[in-house]
Design a protein around this motif. Structure first.
Motif, PDB file in Angstrom:
ATOM      1  N   GLU A  11       0.830  -1.211   0.000  1.00  0.00           N
ATOM      2  CA  GLU A  11       0.000   0.000   0.000  1.00  0.00           C
ATOM      3  C   GLU A  11       0.861   1.256   0.000  1.00  0.00           C
ATOM      4  OE1 GLU A  11      -2.069  -3.485   1.317  1.00  0.00           O
ATOM      5  OE2 GLU A  11      -0.281  -2.525   2.183  1.00  0.00           O
ATOM      6  N   ARG A  12       1.936   1.236   0.767  1.00  0.00           N
ATOM      7  CA  ARG A  12       2.828   2.391   0.832  1.00  0.00           C
ATOM      8  C   ARG A  12       3.570   2.581  -0.496  1.00  0.00           C
ATOM      9  NH1 ARG A  12       3.581   7.368   2.785  1.00  0.00           N
ATOM     10  NH2 ARG A  12       5.687   7.762   3.591  1.00  0.00           N
ATOM     11  N   ILE A  13       3.935   1.465  -1.134  1.00  0.00           N
ATOM     12  CA  ILE A  13       4.591   1.559  -2.444  1.00  0.00           C
ATOM     13  C   ILE A  13       3.668   2.242  -3.446  1.00  0.00           C
ATOM     14  CG2 ILE A  13       5.410   0.199  -4.415  1.00  0.00           C
ATOM     15  CD1 ILE A  13       6.457  -1.858  -2.366  1.00  0.00           C
ATOM     16  N   ALA A  14       2.383   1.863  -3.447  1.00  0.00           N
ATOM     17  CA  ALA A  14       1.427   2.481  -4.369  1.00  0.00           C
ATOM     18  C   ALA A  14       1.283   3.978  -4.078  1.00  0.00           C
ATOM     19  CB  ALA A  14       0.075   1.775  -4.262  1.00  0.00           C
ATOM     20  N   GLU A  15       1.222   4.319  -2.809  1.00  0.00           N
ATOM     21  CA  GLU A  15       1.061   5.723  -2.410  1.00  0.00           C
ATOM     22  C   GLU A  15       2.275   6.554  -2.818  1.00  0.00           C
ATOM     23  OE1 GLU A  15       1.235   8.253   1.751  1.00  0.00           O
ATOM     24  OE2 GLU A  15       0.538   6.159   1.801  1.00  0.00           O
ATOM     25  N   LEU A  16       3.469   6.033  -2.540  1.00  0.00           N
ATOM     26  CA  LEU A  16       4.688   6.774  -2.848  1.00  0.00           C
ATOM     27  C   LEU A  16       4.955   6.842  -4.348  1.00  0.00           C
ATOM     28  CD1 LEU A  16       7.028   5.357  -0.053  1.00  0.00           C
ATOM     29  CD2 LEU A  16       5.979   7.634  -0.119  1.00  0.00           C
ATOM     30  N   SER A  17       4.587   5.791  -5.079  1.00  0.00           N
ATOM     31  CA  SER A  17       4.812   5.774  -6.527  1.00  0.00           C
ATOM     32  C   SER A  17       4.100   6.929  -7.213  1.00  0.00           C
ATOM     33  CB  SER A  17       4.348   4.448  -7.124  1.00  0.00           C
ATOM     34  OG  SER A  17       5.130   3.370  -6.653  1.00  0.00           O
ATOM     35  N   ALA A  18       2.945   7.310  -6.690  1.00  0.00           N
ATOM     36  CA  ALA A  18       2.176   8.405  -7.288  1.00  0.00           C
ATOM     37  C   ALA A  18       2.918   9.742  -7.193  1.00  0.00           C
ATOM     38  CB  ALA A  18       0.818   8.511  -6.607  1.00  0.00           C
ATOM     39  N   ARG A  19       3.925   9.806  -6.342  1.00  0.00           N
ATOM     40  CA  ARG A  19       4.689  11.046  -6.180  1.00  0.00           C
ATOM     41  C   ARG A  19       5.986  11.044  -6.990  1.00  0.00           C
ATOM     42  NH1 ARG A  19       5.526  11.159   0.052  1.00  0.00           N
ATOM     43  NH2 ARG A  19       7.065  12.725  -0.593  1.00  0.00           N
ATOM     44  N   ILE A  20       6.231   9.975  -7.742  1.00  0.00           N
ATOM     45  CA  ILE A  20       7.479   9.843  -8.502  1.00  0.00           C
ATOM     46  C   ILE A  20       7.255  10.250  -9.951  1.00  0.00           C
ATOM     47  CG2 ILE A  20       9.174   8.171  -9.387  1.00  0.00           C
ATOM     48  CD1 ILE A  20       8.716   6.558  -6.803  1.00  0.00           C
ATOM     49  N   ASP A  21       8.166  11.028 -10.496  1.00  0.00           N
ATOM     50  CA  ASP A  21       8.133  11.378 -11.921  1.00  0.00           C
ATOM     51  C   ASP A  21       9.032  10.388 -12.666  1.00  0.00           C
ATOM     52  OD1 ASP A  21       8.235  12.403 -14.453  1.00  0.00           O
ATOM     53  OD2 ASP A  21       8.896  14.422 -13.867  1.00  0.00           O
ATOM     54  N   PRO A  22       8.445   9.445 -13.428  1.00  0.00           N
ATOM     55  CA  PRO A  22       9.253   8.418 -14.087  1.00  0.00           C
ATOM     56  C   PRO A  22      10.108   8.961 -15.230  1.00  0.00           C
ATOM     57  CG  PRO A  22       6.977   8.240 -14.794  1.00  0.00           C
ATOM     58  CD  PRO A  22       7.005   9.268 -13.691  1.00  0.00           C
ATOM     59  N   ALA A  23       9.875  10.216 -15.635  1.00  0.00           N
ATOM     60  CA  ALA A  23      10.677  10.807 -16.706  1.00  0.00           C
ATOM     61  C   ALA A  23      12.025  11.304 -16.194  1.00  0.00           C
ATOM     62  CB  ALA A  23       9.916  11.961 -17.349  1.00  0.00           C
ATOM     63  N   LYS A  24      12.224  11.249 -14.888  1.00  0.00           N
ATOM     64  CA  LYS A  24      13.460  11.751 -14.303  1.00  0.00           C
ATOM     65  C   LYS A  24      14.220  10.620 -13.612  1.00  0.00           C
ATOM     66  CE  LYS A  24      11.644  16.408 -13.386  1.00  0.00           C
ATOM     67  NZ  LYS A  24      11.368  17.417 -12.319  1.00  0.00           N
ATOM     68  N   ASP A  25      15.552  10.704 -13.664  1.00  0.00           N
ATOM     69  CA  ASP A  25      16.370   9.766 -12.900  1.00  0.00           C
ATOM     70  C   ASP A  25      16.282  10.105 -11.411  1.00  0.00           C
ATOM     71  OD1 ASP A  25      17.226   8.436 -15.161  1.00  0.00           O
ATOM     72  OD2 ASP A  25      19.012   9.706 -15.405  1.00  0.00           O
ATOM     73  N   SER A  26      16.516   9.104 -10.596  1.00  0.00           N
ATOM     74  CA  SER A  26      16.441   9.322  -9.155  1.00  0.00           C
ATOM     75  C   SER A  26      17.654  10.095  -8.642  1.00  0.00           C
ATOM     76  CB  SER A  26      16.376   7.978  -8.426  1.00  0.00           C
ATOM     77  OG  SER A  26      17.589   7.254  -8.608  1.00  0.00           O
TER      78      SER A  26
END
Length: 422
Positions: free
Chosen positions: A295-310
């Motif tokens: 559940e936390r992975i799903a929540e945090l994933s929504a805040r990640i921009d996949p077009a950018k490197d970490s």
């Protein structure tokens, strides 16, 4: 008429059996399943295997016109072995794919005699299990799990080249090699090998009557559960890859030539005119779940921009040691620095696993596989759209949705291919 024909695949998995019936276009029209535990507590019992398989078969055939089934095939867990007498009756319980061989002498003998490219090395060797079973009883043959289930329907002792790989079969030469005898097992104790998808012969009269099948329904040589799962996705051309984003990260690619790198656990299966090669990393969902709940992975994933490197250089592992794409038993996990923001940390983990995936396909290309041309993803992580976008940017190839994630569906496709050859 051929366009009215149906094709059945039966999958014997870790915990149960599943049957899927497809039509000539590949549409699933019926299915059935059964849990091994419903028929007994011992997963090594061939009676339990057959009871689950029989239940799944009957359930699937009840959902379609059984007289239209033109061919069927069976897949089973890779390296699961069973000794039988000349009538096919089991002489003991089976040794399962995850029963490690603890006999150091057997393993040493195989290590000394088998070529380094053979898949028969190591404690997970099907050959090692076969040697132990042949010593414990006096079998007529030692069969693979899928062979024995198919025997119930065909009365023929035949195996396929995929199941035979870990038992020492040479897929390039297309034969059981002589060195198997030096490794401790008489070759006469192993069944005849044919290519997956080869028509073996018609169903027995008894099986036809019991299941309502037509008497000319074909039994087709099957495969392993892993190969069947690959076929189920629809991958069919050289360069087609499948990534399994499960507890660990597994990569497979179709190649026009065999690939062998035993130090990384890479072997090649011959299937439908091509070679299936792949490797498995120790990274994967196990690392993600060590830090976050689903559940936390799903929540945090929504805040990640996949077009950018970490911006983080991670090699996510739970503990030291890696198999592929780096063969290093001492490779240390690399998970620092850890940002204060959990979303940034998860971005680094997802980015790191995606980097290992890209390295893996590049490594397979270095070993002789074609460059990755198209990718399908399976497993729990495949449902994370942010991660998929991040991975696709790194890999730079089109992503395709898998046709199915059911191994039985892939085996039904194998049955259809076999019927076309008959």
């Amino acid at each position: 008429m051929q366009d009215e024909a149906l094709f059945l695949g039966l999958d014997l998995g870790t915990s149960g059996a599943r049957a899927v019936v497809i039509d000539a276009e590949g549409l699933a029209v019926a299915s059935g399943s059964a849990a091994m535990a419903d028929f007994g507590p011992d997963p090594r019992s061939p009676a339990v295997w057959w009871a689950a398989a029989d239940h799944a078969l009957r359930a699937a055939l009840a959902g379609c016109d059984a007289k239209r089934v033109a061919a069927f095939a069976v897949d089973g867990t890779s390296g699961t072995m069973l000794p039988v007498d000349d009538a096919g009756a089991p002489l003991s319980g089976g040794l399962m794919y995850n029963d490690a061989c603890g006999d150091a002498g057997v393993l040493a003998c195989i290590a000394e005699t088998a070529p380094p490219t053979s898949a028969a090395h190591g404690s997970s060797s099907g050959l090692a299990r076969a040697v132990l079973l042949a010593r414990a009883v006096r079998p007529h043959l030692v069969l693979h799990q899928a062979d024995w289930i198919a025997f119930h329907l065909s009365s023929r002792f035949v195996t396929d080249a995929n199941n035979a790989l870990k038992t020492g079969y040479d897929p390039v030469a297309g034969q059981w090699p002589d060195w198997i005898g030096d490794a401790g097992l008489e070759v006469r104790l192993l069944p005849r090998v044919v290519a997956p998808g080869t028509p073996v012969g018609p169903v027995t009269a008894k099986a036809a009557a019991e299941y309502g099948l037509r008497p000319d329904a074909l039994v087709v040589a099957g495969t392993t559960d892993g190969c069947a799962s690959f076929l189920a996705t629809g991958a069919s051309e050289a360069g087609d890859g499948v990534t399994a984003l499960g507890t660990t990260l597994t990569l497979k690619i179709l190649s026009d030539r065999p690939i062998f790198a035993p130090q990384s656990g890479i072997y090649s299966h011959r299937i439908l005119g091509k070679w299936l090669a792949g490797g498995a990393s120790n990274t994967g969902g196990n690392v993600l779940l060590a830090h976050f709940t689903p559940e936390r992975i799903a929540e945090l994933s929504a805040r990640i921009d996949p077009a950018k490197d970490s911006g983080l250089d991670y090699y996510p592992l739970l503990r030291p040691g890696e198999r592929f794409p780096v063969a290093d038993p001492d490779l240390a996990p690399r998970l620092t620095p850890r940002p204060d923001d959990d979303a940034a940390f998860l971005h680094g983990l997802l980015d790191g696993i995606a980097g290992i995936e890209a390295m893996g396909y590049a490594r397979l290309t270095e070993l002789g596989a074609p460059p990755l041309a198209r990718l399908r993803s399976v497993g729990g992580g495949a449902g994370n759209t942010v991660w998929s976008a991040l991975r696709q940017r790194r890999l730079g190839v089109p992503f395709a949705a898998p046709d199915s994630m059911q191994a039985a569906y892939g085996t039904a496709r194998l049955a259809r291919a076999g019927a076309a050859r008959a």
